[in-house]
Design an enzyme around this catalytic site. Structure first.
Site, mmCIF file in Angstrom:
data_model
loop_
_atom_site.group_PDB
_atom_site.id
_atom_site.type_symbol
_atom_site.label_atom_id
_atom_site.label_comp_id
_atom_site.label_asym_id
_atom_site.label_seq_id
_atom_site.Cartn_x
_atom_site.Cartn_y
_atom_site.Cartn_z
ATOM 1 N N GLU A 1 -12.576 -2.351 12.075
ATOM 2 C CA GLU A 1 -12.562 -1.583 10.829
ATOM 3 C C GLU A 1 -13.652 -2.026 9.865
ATOM 4 O O GLU A 1 -14.292 -1.203 9.221
ATOM 5 C CB GLU A 1 -11.179 -1.741 10.171
ATOM 6 C CG GLU A 1 -11.092 -1.133 8.789
ATOM 7 C CD GLU A 1 -9.736 -1.350 8.116
ATOM 8 O OE1 GLU A 1 -8.840 -1.942 8.747
ATOM 9 O OE2 GLU A 1 -9.585 -0.934 6.957
ATOM 10 N N GLU B 1 0.825 -1.214 0.000
ATOM 11 C CA GLU B 1 0.000 0.000 0.000
ATOM 12 C C GLU B 1 0.861 1.267 0.000
ATOM 13 O O GLU B 1 0.619 2.190 0.765
ATOM 14 C CB GLU B 1 -0.960 -0.016 1.188
ATOM 15 C CG GLU B 1 -1.904 -1.214 1.160
ATOM 16 C CD GLU B 1 -2.973 -1.201 2.251
ATOM 17 O OE1 GLU B 1 -2.694 -0.693 3.342
ATOM 18 O OE2 GLU B 1 -4.069 -1.712 1.976
ATOM 19 N N ASP C 1 -8.336 -9.226 4.006
ATOM 20 C CA ASP C 1 -8.094 -8.098 4.912
ATOM 21 C C ASP C 1 -9.140 -7.991 6.023
ATOM 22 O O ASP C 1 -10.000 -7.119 5.956
ATOM 23 C CB ASP C 1 -8.058 -6.798 4.096
ATOM 24 C CG ASP C 1 -7.467 -5.651 4.890
ATOM 25 O OD1 ASP C 1 -7.011 -5.882 6.015
ATOM 26 O OD2 ASP C 1 -7.455 -4.525 4.366
HETATM 27 C C1 BDP Z 1 -6.073 -2.227 5.943
HETATM 28 C C2 BDP Z 1 -6.392 -0.890 6.519
HETATM 29 C C3 BDP Z 1 -5.243 0.074 6.446
HETATM 30 C C4 BDP Z 1 -3.992 -0.573 7.005
HETATM 31 C C5 BDP Z 1 -3.740 -1.878 6.287
HETATM 32 C C6 BDP Z 1 -2.594 -2.659 6.895
HETATM 33 O O1 BDP Z 1 -7.500 -0.375 5.804
HETATM 34 O O2 BDP Z 1 -5.603 1.215 7.173
HETATM 35 O O3 BDP Z 1 -2.906 0.270 6.883
HETATM 36 O O4 BDP Z 1 -4.846 -2.720 6.392
HETATM 37 O O5 BDP Z 1 -2.874 -3.618 7.583
HETATM 38 O O6 BDP Z 1 -7.035 -3.095 6.442
HETATM 39 O O7 BDP Z 1 -1.441 -2.332 6.651
#
Ligand code: BDP
Length: 725
Positions: A418, A316, A390
């Site tokens: 989340e 990401e 996720d």
């Molecule tokens: C996702 C979240 C994000 C996190 C990412 C992670 O939306 O905010 O940074 O995972 O785990 O679920 O790195």
């Protein structure tokens, strides 16, 4: 008017003070706002068998360390509250019902008991009913003070949950070595995916001011066996590694140390450039390697028991070794080499998926890491999210579990909700985590559960770990709601022993948090145990996933196709059109099934053997597909959505039946949150059904109400200020 002010006023004041003092006398100095968590220590209705409350309990404590003092301090506090009498510290047992705590080395009384402590390890304990000087007593014994502290909390738990203090003979030790909370807390005080206020770390006032909350945080964690905390977000700010911040980190480490908790930091891979002035962060560059070694030396000078680094790399948008055409192992090993001389470890995250990789997103972590099995240093753990996607309400277990026998795989769960309605939905995550831990990877034949991968049994690893993304913030109740505390609690208990049952944990939590009275605790446990399946049903039934609003992940948006990356959009995940719905991950589709061991792959590849719960995760099916129940897929979907809403209604009714049996403030907050949850569950159901109907044009099964609004209405809703984003 004037007269009443000077006449009635003081009388009212006196009456008010009288009420206040009466409350204080009854041990209720403040309303129950949830701040005390499960460590409430309210007076028990009756003294437990084995404890005579006519006299204060004798507490015979070993000499010692700050940890030993924490243990006796907690017993003084706990027993004082539960029994209404502060224990008396004493050097010998001269009265029935005494408590003896310590290690054979720290206490001659303990040494004199000649108990076998060989199997307890460093953190384990035993609690045993003994007789000393002719008096029945209870011994809480460990090999190290930390074991004694854990045992003391366990003893208090026994009393809090209504157990007698007689006939005790129990031994326990953690099955997992690193039991860690991951805080996604930023240095500016915000919390990524946090729904409980701001970060509890007041970086600005540290190290000069140590908020008493830090101690309570450590107590709460120690009470459930958590022994590590990563203080900052995985999307890390390199500044946390600068000298000014390291002093602050050291101050927190000092508060946590007596409670057996080590601090860790998320390290930004490009820190050598950003704060080190280097031109590169290439893990094979000698200057970069030296920079990390120097940084580690510097950290250990101020925090001698520093735990190590957590790293999110090439994920990401985060920097990582692949920026220099190196592998994840090259990156992890460089940091591991810097930490190794000090005994530190690296938790390297496997949460990766690339915008350039067009393969099914759920396959990418495995594709990336499986070939690296055996390439990591001994002090590296690979931290793997429970599912391949996720933190969804339901996912099958990640195929990495069982696939990398030469690498310790650390479980990563998300405690903060989340994807599960934030803090206002009552969703107990124990059943979700239990489902994952009990899943069978078949890596070494039947019975190769995920729990056995994580606790090291399956492949003989001693470095083992479980991490939970924390749900803690500055809210008075820490977690955003009373019931969210249960998720923090359950995480700690499962990290200690991944084979425990979610129900048993919920039962302990409910009794400690509310009352040991069955008439209250049992219905609460019932609500908790039904809550996760309810959320799956009203959000993403039958194996659907990731249909939440883009970015903030609040509410339904299965229609959304607006984000720049395909695999961030709900439509990528459900693949619905007029003919059918679901993601084909069988051998005819993305073949994600073949990342599992053959028996699991076969189970998921075949429509016949795939459990309904994972149906649309693995299969793309026509809307009129016949389910096991005999209903069509469409009818069954509608039924699940509706059932989810009905469950929430049922939870509300159960809670209402407890009115008057729960303190007013916590009762009212939960009642209000359940009302929010019911509205939002209905919204999820209706919006989802409206969208699917816009594709399949099918009528609802008889007896099921149509959505309350049009699809356009649901699509028009927008939440620019949804929290946590
Ligand atoms: C996702 C979240 C994000 C996190 C990412 C992670 O939306 O905010 O940074 O995972 O785990 O679920 O790195």
């Amino acid at each position: 008017m004037n007269r009443s002010r000077s006449g009635v006023g003081p009388r009212l004041l006196i009456a008010g003070l009288a009420v206040l003092f009466a409350c204080l006398g009854a041990g209720r100095a403040h309303a129950e706002d949830g701040h005390d968590l499960w460590l409430r220590y309210h007076a028990l209705a009756a003294a437990p068998a084995g404890i005579d409350t006519r006299q204060a309990v004798q507490l015979v404590a070993g000499q010692g360390s700050p940890t030993a003092k924490a243990a006796s301090g907690e017993l003084v506090r706990g027993l004082g509250g539960l029994l209404g009498k502060t224990p008396e510290l004493s050097g010998t047992v001269s009265r029935d019902g005494a408590l003896i705590i310590g290690t054979p080395a720290s206490s001659p009384v303990v040494a004199g008991l000649h108990l076998d402590t060989r199997e307890l390890g460093r953190e384990g304990y035993l609690i045993k009913s003994v007789v000393v000087n002719g008096h029945p007593a209870t011994a809480i014994v460990g090999n190290d003070d930390i074991g004694v502290l854990y045992g003391s909390f366990r003893f208090l738990r026994l009393l809090q949950t209504g157990h007698p203090a007689t006939g005790l003979d129990l031994r326990d030790r953690p099955q997992v070595k690193l039991r860690v909370l991951d805080h996604w807390d930023n240095l500016d005080g915000s919390v990524e995916r946090g729904y409980a206020g701001a970060s509890i770390w007041d970086w600005w006032k540290l190290p000069g001011y140590l908020d008493p909350r830090y101690t309570d945080y450590a107590r709460a964690n120690a009470s459930i066996g958590i022994n590590g905390t990563v203080l900052n977000n995985v999307n890390a700010d390199p500044l946390v590694l600068t000298p000014a911040y390291l002093k602050k980190v050291a101050a927190l480490a000092g508060v946590f140390r007596p409670w057996g908790i080590r601090v860790y930091l998320s390290a930004r891979f490009s820190a050598p450039i950003e704060i080190g002035g280097l031109k590169t962060a290439d893990p094979l560059d000698p200057a970069v390697r030296q920079w990390w070694r120097d940084k580690a030396d510097e950290i250990y000078r101020v925090i001698p028991d520093f735990g190590g680094f957590l790293v999110k790399a090439n994920s990401e948008g985060q920097p990582g070794p692949q920026d220099y055409h190196r592998t994840h192992a090259d990156g992890a090993n460089m940091l591991a080499d810097a930490l190794a001389p000090h005994g530190g470890i690296v938790m390297w995250r496997a949460f990766v998926y690339s915008e350039h990789d067009l393969d099914d997103r759920t396959k990418q972590a495995y594709n990336e890491f499986k070939p690296l099995d055996g390439a990591f240093r001994d002090n590296v753990l690979l931290q793997v999210k429970n599912g391949p996607l996720d933190f969804q309400p339901r996912e099958p277990f990640s195929p990495l579990f069982g696939a990398m026998p030469k690498t310790p795989l650390m479980m990563e769960f998300q405690i903060t909700k989340e994807y599960l309605g934030f803090a206002t939905h009552l969703v107990y995550l124990g059943p979700l985590w239990e489902e994952v831990l009990r899943a069978d990877t078949y890596a070494k034949g039947k019975g190769s559960t995920v729990a056995k991968v994580v606790d090291g049994q399956l492949d003989g690893h001693t470095l083992t770990g479980m991490a939970g993304v924390a749900n803690i913030g500055t809210d008075r109740d820490w977690s955003g709601s009373v019931f969210d505390q249960a998720n923090w609690y359950a995480f700690g208990r499962l990290a200690w022993d991944p084979t425990q049952s979610a129900r048993a944990i919920a039962d302990d939590w409910a009794r400690m948090t509310f009352t040991p009275d069955d008439a209250v605790a049992k219905p609460i446990v019932g609500m908790m145990m039904a809550s996760r399946e309810a959320a799956v049903d009203y959000m993403t039934p039958l194996g659907l996933a990731h249909l939440m609003g883009a970015g903030h992940h609040y509410g339904p948006a299965p229609w959304d196709d607006s984000l720049p990356r395909a695999d961030w959009n709900p439509v990528y995940y459900h693949r619905a059109d007029k003919n059918g719905i679901g993601f084909d991950r069988t051998r005819k589709g993305s073949d994600a099934v073949d990342q599992y061991a053959p028996p699991v792959a076969a189970e998921f590849n075949s429509l016949k053997s795939t459990p309904d719960a994972y149906l649309l995760w693995f299969h793309h099916l026509p809307w009129d597909y016949r389910m096991r129940s005999g209903r069509t897929l469409w009818d069954e979907l509608v039924m699940h959505y509706s059932h989810g809403v009905d469950e929430v209604k049922q939870m509300r009714a159960t809670w209402k039946s407890l009115d008057g049996r729960i303190d007013a403030q916590r009762y009212a907050q939960t009642a209000a949150f359940l009302a929010i949850q019911q509205n939002e569950a209905q919204w999820w159901r209706d919006a989802s059904i409206a969208y699917w109907q816009s594709l399949n044009h099918l009528p609802l099964p008889a007896g099921y109400a149509p959505p309350a609004h049009t699809l356009d209405y649901y699509k028009s809703l927008s939440f620019p200020y949804a929290p946590g984003h």
